[in-house]
Design a protein around this motif. Structure first.
Motif, short mmCIF file in Angstrom:
data_model
loop_
_atom_site.label_atom_id
_atom_site.label_comp_id
_atom_site.label_asym_id
_atom_site.label_seq_id
_atom_site.Cartn_x
_atom_site.Cartn_y
_atom_site.Cartn_z
N UNK A 58 14.47 4.46 18.37
CA UNK A 58 15.84 4.63 18.85
C UNK A 58 16.70 4.85 17.60
N UNK A 59 17.34 6.01 17.51
CA UNK A 59 18.16 6.32 16.34
C UNK A 59 19.63 6.38 16.74
N UNK A 60 20.45 5.70 15.95
CA UNK A 60 21.90 5.79 16.12
C UNK A 60 22.38 6.73 15.02
N UNK A 61 22.86 7.90 15.43
CA UNK A 61 23.28 8.97 14.53
C UNK A 61 24.81 8.95 14.46
N UNK A 62 25.36 8.67 13.28
CA UNK A 62 26.82 8.53 13.17
C UNK A 62 27.38 9.34 12.01
N UNK A 63 28.63 9.72 12.18
CA UNK A 63 29.39 10.33 11.10
C UNK A 63 30.87 10.04 11.38
N UNK A 64 31.68 10.10 10.36
CA UNK A 64 33.10 9.79 10.52
C UNK A 64 33.94 10.96 10.99
N UNK A 65 33.42 12.17 10.87
CA UNK A 65 34.18 13.37 11.23
C UNK A 65 33.79 13.83 12.63
N UNK A 66 34.76 13.90 13.52
CA UNK A 66 34.50 14.25 14.92
C UNK A 66 33.87 15.64 15.06
N UNK A 67 34.30 16.60 14.23
CA UNK A 67 33.71 17.95 14.30
C UNK A 67 32.23 17.92 13.92
N UNK A 68 31.89 17.14 12.91
CA UNK A 68 30.49 17.04 12.48
C UNK A 68 29.67 16.31 13.54
N UNK A 69 30.24 15.31 14.17
CA UNK A 69 29.56 14.61 15.26
C UNK A 69 29.26 15.61 16.39
N UNK A 70 30.19 16.50 16.66
CA UNK A 70 29.96 17.53 17.67
C UNK A 70 28.79 18.43 17.32
N UNK A 71 28.67 18.78 16.04
CA UNK A 71 27.53 19.59 15.58
C UNK A 71 26.22 18.82 15.73
N UNK A 72 26.24 17.53 15.42
CA UNK A 72 25.03 16.72 15.57
C UNK A 72 24.60 16.67 17.03
N UNK A 73 25.58 16.54 17.94
CA UNK A 73 25.26 16.52 19.37
C UNK A 73 24.65 17.85 19.80
N UNK A 74 25.24 18.95 19.34
CA UNK A 74 24.69 20.27 19.67
C UNK A 74 23.27 20.42 19.16
N UNK A 91 0.81 -1.22 0.00
CA UNK A 91 0.00 0.00 0.00
C UNK A 91 0.85 1.27 0.00
N UNK A 92 2.15 1.14 -0.11
CA UNK A 92 3.03 2.30 -0.15
C UNK A 92 3.38 2.87 1.20
N UNK A 93 2.93 2.23 2.29
CA UNK A 93 3.22 2.72 3.63
C UNK A 93 4.25 1.82 4.29
N UNK A 94 5.08 2.41 5.10
CA UNK A 94 6.06 1.66 5.86
C UNK A 94 5.49 1.40 7.24
N UNK A 95 5.54 0.16 7.67
CA UNK A 95 5.04 -0.21 8.99
C UNK A 95 6.18 -0.06 10.00
N UNK A 96 5.96 0.75 11.01
CA UNK A 96 6.97 0.97 12.04
C UNK A 96 6.36 0.66 13.39
N UNK A 97 7.02 -0.19 14.13
CA UNK A 97 6.55 -0.55 15.46
C UNK A 97 7.29 0.27 16.51
N UNK A 98 6.77 0.26 17.75
CA UNK A 98 7.51 0.89 18.83
C UNK A 98 8.87 0.22 18.95
N UNK A 99 9.82 0.99 19.42
CA UNK A 99 11.18 0.51 19.62
C UNK A 99 11.91 0.20 18.32
N UNK A 100 11.49 0.82 17.22
CA UNK A 100 12.20 0.68 15.95
C UNK A 100 13.59 1.28 16.09
N UNK A 101 14.59 0.60 15.56
CA UNK A 101 15.96 1.11 15.59
C UNK A 101 16.29 1.66 14.20
#
Length: 110
Positions: free
Chosen positions: A35-51, A2-12
């Motif tokens: 629960x999202x795991x947000x990653x990047x290879x550049x430490x400065x960019x990771x700092x911006x994501x945290x901010x 139907x074109x919809x994505x089924x997402x349950x609680x606690x989706x990673x």
């Protein structure tokens, strides 16, 4: 079908190469109790994501209570940001080093 994505609680959600974390924040807002795991290879960019995650977390906290004197949020003991009913874990991940597997296992343990 139907074109919809089924997402349950606690989706990673794994956000690889997330840059400043905007897509991780969007996932947290659009997927309740995810629960999202947000990653990047550049430490400065990771700092911006945290901010950015902390800014959004604090903005939501201020909007909920409406009190400008409220103490702003910090990271919890598991270094996760809480956005709505979802969590985001921000970390540096260099492609192929395997560290994201450790993060995924930690999320599964809860």
């Amino acid at each position: 079908a139907n074109g919809k994505i089924s997402v349950n609680e606690n989706t990673i959600v794994g956000d690889l190469g997330s840059g400043t974390g905007v897509t991780s924040i969007a996932a947290a807002l659009l997927l309740p109790k995810s629960h999202t795991i947000c990653t990047d290879g550049c430490e400065k960019v990771v700092g911006l994501a945290k901010e950015n995650c902390l800014t959004v977390q604090n903005t939501i906290s201020l909007n909920k209570c409406g009190d400008k004197d409220v103490q702003l949020c910090q990271l919890d003991e598991q270094h996760q940001y809480h956005i709505g009913s979802s969590t985001i874990h921000v970390s540096r991940y260099w492609w192929g080093d395997g560290s994201i597997l450790k993060d995924l296992e930690e999320y599964k343990k809860g």
